[in-house]
Enzyme design. Structure first.
Site, short mmCIF file in Angstrom:
data_model
loop_
_atom_site.label_atom_id
_atom_site.label_comp_id
_atom_site.label_asym_id
_atom_site.label_seq_id
_atom_site.Cartn_x
_atom_site.Cartn_y
_atom_site.Cartn_z
N ASP A 202 0.86 -1.19 0.00
CA ASP A 202 0.00 0.00 0.00
C ASP A 202 0.89 1.24 0.00
O ASP A 202 1.82 1.33 0.81
CB ASP A 202 -0.88 -0.03 1.26
N ASN A 210 -2.47 12.56 -3.74
CA ASN A 210 -3.39 12.98 -4.80
C ASN A 210 -3.98 14.35 -4.51
O ASN A 210 -4.09 15.19 -5.41
CB ASN A 210 -4.53 11.96 -4.94
N HIS A 215 -4.29 14.37 -9.52
CA HIS A 215 -4.41 12.96 -9.93
C HIS A 215 -3.44 12.56 -11.02
O HIS A 215 -3.04 11.39 -11.10
CB HIS A 215 -5.85 12.65 -10.34
N ASP A 219 -1.06 9.44 -10.73
CA ASP A 219 -0.93 8.36 -11.71
C ASP A 219 0.55 8.07 -12.00
O ASP A 219 0.97 6.91 -12.09
CB ASP A 219 -1.65 8.72 -13.02
N GLU A 246 -4.36 2.29 -4.85
CA GLU A 246 -2.91 2.39 -4.61
C GLU A 246 -2.37 1.11 -3.95
O GLU A 246 -1.35 1.13 -3.29
CB GLU A 246 -2.58 3.63 -3.76
#
Ligand SMILES: [Mg+2]
Length: 334
Positions: A202, A210, A215, A219, A246
């Site tokens: 994680d 984010n 975002h 990414d 994630e």
């Protein structure tokens, strides 16, 4: 050869009809003759005419009555009319209500040159209208064809997506493939009585990342982390997948918890070494990962969810105890 365009000539006197026929009938034009208004209406219901040359003075039904009836029927309503009349010019406005531009008048005796030029105008309009109708039909067919292609494309895309094993963002395996591989390797380990290890990963404080960087940056971060973690796995039987959001997961057949933890540690260190700025992390100044490791020799009848739950519990503990670390599940440490 293309079909001749039809003109309907209506006159109670046969010699007038023959004169019109002699004048207009040719390779491109066919003159159809009618001796009365009734006969003309009958012919028009069954055939397509570019123009009607209509004698006004006829016994029984005159030219205006005939035109009046033409106006009342959808098949004949828009067929242009040239009235041929011997009566005075003042009376030429008697007939009203027909489509504008579709009516003209000529006075008897008909002047051949004027008749030809008037007829030519209507024939040109008729050809244009036919061409337009043909094009419209072609266009309709094309639109229909395109719609069918689009439906096919949608079906193929849906199928492709179902069959796809790759996560679009990171390029590693997706959750669907993860489930398939885990199921397959779990049963193999069951048969062979060998361990199967799972690493759950994680990204630490990724929601904050984010929120802070946006975002698109998020990414990119997922892509880089996926790339560096995948590069740690060397054996063809090892599978790295994006588990969701994630979260990542690695399936390591034939691997003990200790060996899996060593690989996990390499992954963790690799991500940290990327040194991706993370101003909102609770851990440190850069992006880090927490990892849970579990390894099981599956018993008969046991389900792969046992392994998933164990790795997940270990991951939870890694997060609870400060993140950026690898924790092995104590009861799943084959
Ligand atoms: Mg007459």
């Amino acid at each position: 050869m293309t079909e001749r365009i039809k003109i309907l000539a209506v006159d109670d006197r046969p010699e007038n009809l023959l004169a019109i026929e002699a004048l207009l009938d040719g390779p491109e034009v066919e003159v159809v003759k009618a001796h009365s208004g009734q006969q003309a209406l009958g012919l028009m219901l069954g055939e397509d005419f570019a123009l009607v040359l209509l004698d006004v003075q006829m016994p029984e039904m005159d030219g205006f009555e005939t035109a009046e009836l033409m106006r009342g029927h959808k098949n004949t309503r828009s067929v242009p009319i040239i009235f041929a009349t011997a009566i005075s010019k003042e009376q030429k406005h008697i007939f009203r209500g027909y489509d504008a531009g579709a009516v003209d008048y000529m006075f008897k005796p008909l002047d051949p040159d004027i008749l030809r030029s008037k007829v030519d105008v209507f024939l040109r309009l008729y050809r244009q209208r036919r061409t337009l109708e043909d094009k419209t039909r072609e266009l309709d067919a094309k639109v229909h064809e395109l719609e069918e292609l689009r439906r096919q494309l949608e079906r193929s895309n849906a199928l492709l997506e179902r069959l796809s094993a790759i996560d679009g963002l990171t390029g590693i395996y997706n959750r669907r493939r993860f489930d398939e591989v885990l199921d397959m390797e779990w049963r193999r380990a069951q048969r062979n009585k060998t361990p199967i290890a799972l690493i759950f990963v994680d990204l630490d404080c990724f929601k904050n990342y984010n929120d802070h960087y946006g975002h698109l940056a998020g990414d990119d971060c997922l892509r880089h982390a996926a790339e560096v973690m995948s590069s740690v796995l060397k054996r063809p039987s090892d599978t790295m997948a994006r588990y969701g959001g994630e979260e990542f997961a690695a399936i390591l057949p034939g691997t003990t918890a200790k060996d899996a933890a060593a690989l996990a540690e390499q992954m963790r260190a690799g991500v940290q070494a990327l040194d991706m700025d993370h101003a909102c992390s609770f851990v440190t100044h850069c992006v880090t990962v927490s990892m849970g490791v579990a390894s099981i020799i599956p018993e008969r009848g046991a389900q792969p969810s046992t392994l998933v739950a164990a790795a997940d519990t270990a991951l939870y503990e890694a997060k609870q105890t400060g993140r950026n670390r690898v924790i092995i599940h104590p009861d799943a440490a084959a």
